[in-house]
Design a protein around this motif. Sequence first.
Motif, mmCIF file in Angstrom:
data_model
loop_
_atom_site.group_PDB
_atom_site.id
_atom_site.type_symbol
_atom_site.label_atom_id
_atom_site.label_comp_id
_atom_site.label_asym_id
_atom_site.label_seq_id
_atom_site.Cartn_x
_atom_site.Cartn_y
_atom_site.Cartn_z
ATOM 1 N N GLN A 48 0.857 -1.191 0.000
ATOM 2 C CA GLN A 48 0.000 0.000 0.000
ATOM 3 C C GLN A 48 0.888 1.234 0.000
ATOM 4 O O GLN A 48 1.659 1.458 0.941
ATOM 5 N N ALA A 49 0.763 2.015 -1.063
ATOM 6 C CA ALA A 49 1.549 3.240 -1.202
ATOM 7 C C ALA A 49 0.681 4.316 -1.832
ATOM 8 O O ALA A 49 -0.293 4.028 -2.536
ATOM 9 N N SER A 50 1.043 5.560 -1.561
ATOM 10 C CA SER A 50 0.394 6.700 -2.211
ATOM 11 C C SER A 50 1.414 7.823 -2.316
ATOM 12 O O SER A 50 1.939 8.283 -1.310
ATOM 13 N N GLY A 51 1.722 8.197 -3.531
ATOM 14 C CA GLY A 51 2.696 9.264 -3.745
ATOM 15 C C GLY A 51 4.061 8.890 -3.201
ATOM 16 O O GLY A 51 4.656 7.900 -3.593
ATOM 17 N N HIS A 52 4.523 9.693 -2.260
ATOM 18 C CA HIS A 52 5.835 9.492 -1.650
ATOM 19 C C HIS A 52 5.763 8.618 -0.393
ATOM 20 O O HIS A 52 6.770 8.408 0.255
ATOM 21 N N MET A 53 4.594 8.140 -0.064
ATOM 22 C CA MET A 53 4.387 7.417 1.190
ATOM 23 C C MET A 53 4.215 5.923 0.951
ATOM 24 O O MET A 53 3.436 5.514 0.095
ATOM 25 N N VAL A 54 4.955 5.135 1.734
ATOM 26 C CA VAL A 54 4.711 3.691 1.775
ATOM 27 C C VAL A 54 3.999 3.440 3.091
ATOM 28 O O VAL A 54 4.561 3.669 4.167
ATOM 29 N N ASP A 58 4.269 -5.814 2.764
ATOM 30 C CA ASP A 58 3.736 -7.158 3.051
ATOM 31 C C ASP A 58 2.459 -7.105 3.891
ATOM 32 O O ASP A 58 2.283 -7.889 4.833
ATOM 33 N N ASN A 59 1.575 -6.150 3.605
ATOM 34 C CA ASN A 59 0.282 -5.973 4.292
ATOM 35 C C ASN A 59 0.416 -5.667 5.782
ATOM 36 O O ASN A 59 -0.490 -5.948 6.558
ATOM 37 N N ARG A 60 1.515 -5.053 6.179
ATOM 38 C CA ARG A 60 1.740 -4.643 7.568
ATOM 39 C C ARG A 60 2.274 -3.222 7.575
ATOM 40 O O ARG A 60 2.817 -2.766 6.558
ATOM 41 N N PRO A 61 2.164 -2.497 8.703
ATOM 42 C CA PRO A 61 2.700 -1.130 8.730
ATOM 43 C C PRO A 61 4.179 -1.105 8.305
ATOM 44 O O PRO A 61 4.988 -1.906 8.778
ATOM 45 N N ALA A 62 4.494 -0.194 7.403
ATOM 46 C CA ALA A 62 5.834 -0.134 6.820
ATOM 47 C C ALA A 62 6.927 0.012 7.878
ATOM 48 O O ALA A 62 7.965 -0.655 7.799
ATOM 49 N N ALA A 63 6.735 0.867 8.881
ATOM 50 C CA ALA A 63 7.762 1.090 9.899
ATOM 51 C C ALA A 63 8.020 -0.178 10.709
ATOM 52 O O ALA A 63 9.163 -0.458 11.085
ATOM 53 N N GLU A 108 12.868 9.337 4.296
ATOM 54 C CA GLU A 108 13.029 10.667 4.877
ATOM 55 C C GLU A 108 12.576 10.717 6.313
ATOM 56 O O GLU A 108 13.202 11.351 7.147
ATOM 57 N N ARG A 109 11.435 10.071 6.590
ATOM 58 C CA ARG A 109 10.919 10.098 7.962
ATOM 59 C C ARG A 109 9.875 9.020 8.152
ATOM 60 O O ARG A 109 9.287 8.526 7.200
ATOM 61 N N ILE A 110 9.671 8.692 9.418
ATOM 62 C CA ILE A 110 8.618 7.764 9.813
ATOM 63 C C ILE A 110 7.477 8.617 10.358
ATOM 64 O O ILE A 110 7.685 9.467 11.220
ATOM 65 N N LEU A 111 6.279 8.379 9.883
ATOM 66 C CA LEU A 111 5.122 9.135 10.350
ATOM 67 C C LEU A 111 4.448 8.410 11.513
ATOM 68 O O LEU A 111 4.638 7.199 11.703
ATOM 69 N N PRO A 112 3.680 9.146 12.315
ATOM 70 C CA PRO A 112 3.025 8.533 13.486
ATOM 71 C C PRO A 112 2.178 7.305 13.178
ATOM 72 O O PRO A 112 2.057 6.412 13.999
ATOM 73 N N ASP A 113 1.622 7.232 11.962
ATOM 74 C CA ASP A 113 0.779 6.076 11.620
ATOM 75 C C ASP A 113 1.590 4.857 11.163
ATOM 76 O O ASP A 113 1.034 3.842 10.787
ATOM 77 N N GLY A 114 2.933 4.968 11.185
ATOM 78 C CA GLY A 114 3.781 3.851 10.779
ATOM 79 C C GLY A 114 4.141 3.854 9.308
ATOM 80 O O GLY A 114 4.806 2.947 8.828
ATOM 81 N N SER A 115 3.732 4.883 8.584
ATOM 82 C CA SER A 115 4.106 5.019 7.176
ATOM 83 C C SER A 115 5.520 5.558 7.082
ATOM 84 O O SER A 115 6.018 6.206 8.004
ATOM 85 N N ILE A 116 6.162 5.318 5.952
ATOM 86 C CA ILE A 116 7.503 5.831 5.696
ATOM 87 C C ILE A 116 7.427 6.762 4.491
ATOM 88 O O ILE A 116 6.892 6.398 3.444
ATOM 89 N N GLN A 117 7.974 7.966 4.650
ATOM 90 C CA GLN A 117 7.999 8.938 3.561
ATOM 91 C C GLN A 117 9.334 8.854 2.837
ATOM 92 O O GLN A 117 10.392 8.809 3.462
ATOM 93 N N PHE A 118 9.271 8.839 1.501
ATOM 94 C CA PHE A 118 10.458 8.800 0.652
ATOM 95 C C PHE A 118 10.508 10.053 -0.210
ATOM 96 O O PHE A 118 9.485 10.677 -0.469
ATOM 97 N N PRO A 119 11.686 10.451 -0.689
ATOM 98 C CA PRO A 119 11.762 11.618 -1.564
ATOM 99 C C PRO A 119 11.229 11.339 -2.967
ATOM 100 O O PRO A 119 10.861 12.245 -3.677
ATOM 101 N N HIS A 120 11.183 10.056 -3.356
ATOM 102 C CA HIS A 120 10.705 9.677 -4.681
ATOM 103 C C HIS A 120 9.315 9.070 -4.592
ATOM 104 O O HIS A 120 8.920 8.539 -3.551
ATOM 105 N N LEU A 121 8.614 9.097 -5.688
ATOM 106 C CA LEU A 121 7.323 8.425 -5.761
ATOM 107 C C LEU A 121 7.537 6.918 -5.671
ATOM 108 O O LEU A 121 8.473 6.384 -6.269
#
Length: 178
Positions: A48-54, A58-63, A108-121
Amino acid sequence: RYGPNYQMNNDRVSSDAVALAFLETEILFGLGMSHGFSPTTKRALVTQASGHMVHEFDNRPAADVYAEMLEIPVSRIKDNLPAPPSPLNEYPFGSIDVYGNSLLLVPERILPDGSIQFPHLVGNDRVMTLMKADRGEIVKAGVSAYEKAIRYGGLSKPSAGFVFSCALRLTDQEQQEE
């Protein structure tokens, strides 16, 4: 290791910024890039990804998946941000391109919801591999980047060269000569 950095531009000093310079010239120049990271055997599928966010691997929180790959608690990843060095810088992801090259994808960073932000799509169904740094390979990458710049620029006797290698800071050397 990785203290703040400063850039001077138009009589101002900025912290942790990027100063851009645009040059227009008829002088030949070459640009070469190489990273020196190598793939590990640890891989995850982006489910599950959207834009720069993963959001999920494997169907689990990215972080959570990333922390398991590193064998550390997820809180340690979050606690080390935003200033490097952190696991995000030392253990980025790689994705293999159609030519078999590992392209770096540095979180780039881990968000509170466990998503990971990347500089690339980043899109769904992409396999991402955990990468690791090796001092010898990082040094070889510098030589490789230089050789690429010479070759791609069609240069025979360059007058000057600019080399940027932040990755050498990740090799735990006390007295570093960059």
